[in-house]
Write a protein that holds these residues in place. Structure first.
Motif, short mmCIF file in Angstrom:
data_model
loop_
_atom_site.label_atom_id
_atom_site.label_comp_id
_atom_site.label_asym_id
_atom_site.label_seq_id
_atom_site.Cartn_x
_atom_site.Cartn_y
_atom_site.Cartn_z
N PRO A 255 0.58 -1.21 -0.12
CA PRO A 255 0.01 -0.07 0.11
C PRO A 255 0.78 1.28 0.05
CG PRO A 255 -0.77 -1.55 1.43
CD PRO A 255 0.54 -1.92 1.24
N GLY A 256 0.45 2.17 -0.80
CA GLY A 256 1.14 3.41 -0.93
C GLY A 256 2.15 3.58 -2.07
N VAL A 257 2.52 2.38 -2.66
CA VAL A 257 3.45 2.53 -3.71
C VAL A 257 2.70 2.29 -5.03
CG1 VAL A 257 4.95 1.01 -5.17
CG2 VAL A 257 4.99 0.99 -2.44
N THR A 258 3.22 3.27 -6.01
CA THR A 258 2.47 3.51 -7.07
C THR A 258 3.41 3.03 -8.32
OG1 THR A 258 1.18 5.50 -6.56
CG2 THR A 258 1.63 5.09 -8.70
N LEU A 259 3.08 2.01 -9.13
CA LEU A 259 3.99 1.51 -10.19
C LEU A 259 3.80 2.50 -11.37
CD1 LEU A 259 4.48 -2.00 -11.26
CD2 LEU A 259 4.12 -0.37 -13.24
N VAL A 260 4.74 3.31 -11.86
CA VAL A 260 4.89 4.27 -12.86
C VAL A 260 4.75 3.50 -14.26
CG1 VAL A 260 5.98 6.14 -13.77
CG2 VAL A 260 5.79 5.76 -11.22
N GLN A 261 5.73 2.74 -14.37
CA GLN A 261 5.94 1.98 -15.46
C GLN A 261 6.69 0.84 -15.48
OE1 GLN A 261 8.52 4.14 -18.69
NE2 GLN A 261 9.20 5.37 -16.95
N GLN A 262 6.75 -0.10 -16.19
CA GLN A 262 7.37 -1.48 -16.22
C GLN A 262 7.70 -1.88 -17.57
OE1 GLN A 262 5.20 -5.14 -15.17
NE2 GLN A 262 3.30 -3.88 -14.99
N VAL A 263 8.68 -2.84 -17.82
CA VAL A 263 8.82 -3.70 -19.06
C VAL A 263 8.88 -5.32 -18.42
CG1 VAL A 263 10.83 -4.55 -20.32
CG2 VAL A 263 10.76 -2.08 -19.80
N PRO A 264 7.58 -5.85 -18.73
CA PRO A 264 7.60 -7.30 -18.31
C PRO A 264 8.47 -8.26 -18.47
CG PRO A 264 5.62 -6.26 -19.59
CD PRO A 264 6.65 -5.38 -19.69
N ASP A 265 9.32 -8.17 -19.61
CA ASP A 265 10.36 -9.12 -19.81
C ASP A 265 11.70 -8.42 -20.16
OD1 ASP A 265 11.77 -11.39 -20.07
OD2 ASP A 265 10.64 -12.07 -22.10
N ALA A 266 12.24 -7.91 -18.81
CA ALA A 266 13.47 -6.98 -19.14
C ALA A 266 14.61 -8.07 -19.67
CB ALA A 266 13.80 -6.32 -17.90
N ASP A 267 15.50 -7.19 -20.54
CA ASP A 267 16.64 -7.66 -20.77
C ASP A 267 17.94 -7.55 -19.74
OD1 ASP A 267 18.93 -8.77 -22.44
OD2 ASP A 267 18.69 -7.12 -23.80
N ASP A 286 6.27 7.47 -1.16
CA ASP A 286 6.43 8.49 -0.19
C ASP A 286 7.02 9.79 -1.01
OD1 ASP A 286 6.46 9.79 2.29
OD2 ASP A 286 8.53 9.22 2.78
N GLY A 287 6.95 9.98 -2.24
CA GLY A 287 7.30 11.15 -2.86
C GLY A 287 8.45 10.87 -3.59
N GLN A 288 8.98 9.68 -3.62
CA GLN A 288 10.33 9.28 -4.09
C GLN A 288 10.21 8.32 -5.12
OE1 GLN A 288 13.61 8.84 -1.20
NE2 GLN A 288 12.46 9.59 0.22
N THR A 289 11.49 8.44 -6.09
CA THR A 289 11.20 7.35 -7.33
C THR A 289 12.14 6.19 -7.12
OG1 THR A 289 10.73 8.90 -8.99
CG2 THR A 289 11.85 6.90 -9.45
N PHE A 290 11.54 5.09 -7.31
CA PHE A 290 12.56 3.90 -7.01
C PHE A 290 12.67 3.19 -8.43
CE2 PHE A 290 11.10 5.36 -2.94
CZ PHE A 290 12.47 5.17 -2.13
N TYR A 291 13.63 2.33 -8.42
CA TYR A 291 13.65 1.18 -9.51
C TYR A 291 13.80 -0.28 -8.85
CZ TYR A 291 14.86 5.45 -12.35
OH TYR A 291 14.65 6.78 -13.06
N VAL A 292 13.17 -0.89 -9.62
CA VAL A 292 13.09 -2.43 -9.13
C VAL A 292 13.52 -3.35 -10.29
CG1 VAL A 292 12.09 -4.22 -7.95
CG2 VAL A 292 11.30 -1.83 -7.20
N VAL A 293 14.05 -4.52 -10.10
CA VAL A 293 14.45 -5.63 -11.03
C VAL A 293 14.08 -6.86 -10.18
CG1 VAL A 293 16.77 -5.99 -10.59
CG2 VAL A 293 15.67 -6.98 -12.57
N GLY A 294 12.96 -7.87 -10.72
CA GLY A 294 12.72 -8.99 -10.17
C GLY A 294 13.20 -10.20 -11.23
N VAL A 295 13.80 -11.20 -10.52
CA VAL A 295 14.44 -12.04 -11.36
C VAL A 295 13.77 -13.29 -11.01
CG1 VAL A 295 16.48 -13.36 -11.65
CG2 VAL A 295 16.55 -10.81 -11.46
N ASP A 296 13.34 -14.27 -11.94
CA ASP A 296 12.76 -15.52 -11.91
C ASP A 296 13.73 -16.43 -12.27
OD1 ASP A 296 11.09 -17.77 -11.38
OD2 ASP A 296 9.99 -17.49 -13.30
N PRO A 297 14.72 -17.09 -11.08
CA PRO A 297 15.82 -17.62 -11.66
C PRO A 297 15.36 -19.10 -12.08
CG PRO A 297 15.38 -17.93 -9.10
CD PRO A 297 14.21 -17.02 -9.88
N ASP A 298 16.37 -19.98 -12.96
CA ASP A 298 15.93 -21.15 -13.20
C ASP A 298 15.74 -22.08 -12.09
OD1 ASP A 298 16.71 -20.38 -15.60
OD2 ASP A 298 18.92 -21.18 -15.61
N GLU A 299 15.95 -21.86 -10.82
CA GLU A 299 15.77 -22.86 -9.73
C GLU A 299 15.52 -21.66 -8.55
OE1 GLU A 299 18.76 -25.72 -9.08
OE2 GLU A 299 18.43 -26.69 -11.05
#
Length: 326
Positions: A255-267, A286-299
């Motif tokens: 809650p409180g986090v807004t997703l601005v944009q994304q790339v679903p299958d990031a290189d 909270d008025g600040q910008t953050f970048y996130v990467v999620g990784v789905d590993p092979d295992e």
């Protein structure tokens, strides 16, 4: 996880092409070089105590009197000014704002120095404070007390970042310390460490981190470093996480986090990270910008890493950064 294991895993990840030697080997070699430099520059014996340098007076050499000749008094030894210890960098409290990550968080308040903290030190490094012959700035004694290395200075400390009784932990400490015992990659010999004790004073292990590796905010780092033991989502996962592992599509993680944009299958480029797919997102909180990467590993389960918005000019630059650093 102990500080040695934590560092070993990082070395394995970052320095995979080096010979297959324990992480302690590289740390020990670096410390030997550091010690040689200190010995050549010292000019006098000095021992660094907590918060101050305790200078040892130069000793006088033994002299055996001659039986046949009355001994000639030795000339007075000229005073030698000891080489002062380098000053410990001051704590920049302005660089550690009162920022609280999205829930479920572990907000803590660090204090400067050791006032009111039960701790002790020793002249030598006890065996229980060592791992593969190395030691960190703090450890837990067999009695469950906080031990501080004789050459360490504690800049900031959080007492009981893990609430007592939680997951079998009796006592815990998170510190920002200045110590020559840190590996070479600790800028200005400053590092962040968490240790804890369980029943009967037994050490529960700990973790060690380079300030700025993930964040420059010590209290925010404590939140993230305690998440796994407390079975909470990591900070990155609280900013954004996968809604669908099959596509890499991400959603706001709390809650409180807004997703601005994304790339679903990031290189992620052709780096060392082996994975089925990855996702990248720009979020606001909270008025600040953050970048996130999620990784789905092979295992194994997905994992997430985050960066503050000022690390890249924009989201496109962040995607370029990902392609060249994994």
């Amino acid at each position: 996880m102990s500080p040695e294991i934590d560092l070993r895993d990082r070395l394995d990840h970052e320095l995979g092409d080096l010979p297959d030697l324990p992480a302690g080997h590289y740390l020990q070699q670096g410390r030997r070089v550091r010690r040689r430099r200190r010995v050549l520059a010292a000019g006098a014996v000095a021992a660094i105590s907590i918060g101050a340098a305790q200078l040892l007076a130069p000793g006088s050499a033994d002299r055996t009197d001659s039986i046949a000749v009355e001994p000639t008094p030795a000339p007075p030894t000229p005073a030698v000014e000891p080489t002062p210890a380098p000053p410990t960098p001051a704590v920049d409290l302005a660089a550690d704002p009162d920022f609280v990550a999205p829930a479920p968080s572990n907000p803590v308040e660090a204090q400067e120095g050791l006032d009111g903290v039960d701790w002790f030190t020793t002249d030598d490094i006890p065996q229980w404070a060592q791992e593969y012959g190395n030691h960190g700035p703090i450890s837990v004694s067999p009695e469950g007390r906080l031990w501080i290395a004789p050459e360490a200075t504690i800049r900031r400390i959080v007492v009981d970042p893990y609430p007592p009784g939680e997951h079998g932990i009796v006592s815990s400490w998170a510190v920002e310390a200045h110590c020559t015992c840190f590996p070479e990659d600790m800028t200005d010999d400053i590092g962040w460490v968490i240790v804890s004790s369980g029943a009967n004073g037994q050490s529960q292990g700990g973790t060690m981190e380079v300030p700025g590796w993930v964040t420059d905010d010590f209290e925010l780092w404590v939140d993230g470093a305690t998440a796994q033991v407390q079975e909470r989502p990591t900070i990155g996962e609280r900013f954004a996480h996968f809604a669908d592992r099959r596509t890499g599509r991400m959603v706001a993680g709390a809650p409180g986090v807004t997703l601005v944009q994304q790339v679903p299958d990031a290189d992620l480029g052709s780096g060392r990270v082996t994975h089925t797919r990855a996702g990248a997102a720009e979020v606001e909180y909270d008025g600040q910008t953050f970048y996130v990467v999620g990784v789905d590993p092979d295992e194994g389960a997905p994992w997430y890493q985050w960066w503050t918005g000022d690390t890249q000019p924009d989201f496109d630059a962040f995607l370029t950064f990902l392609r060249g650093n994994w």
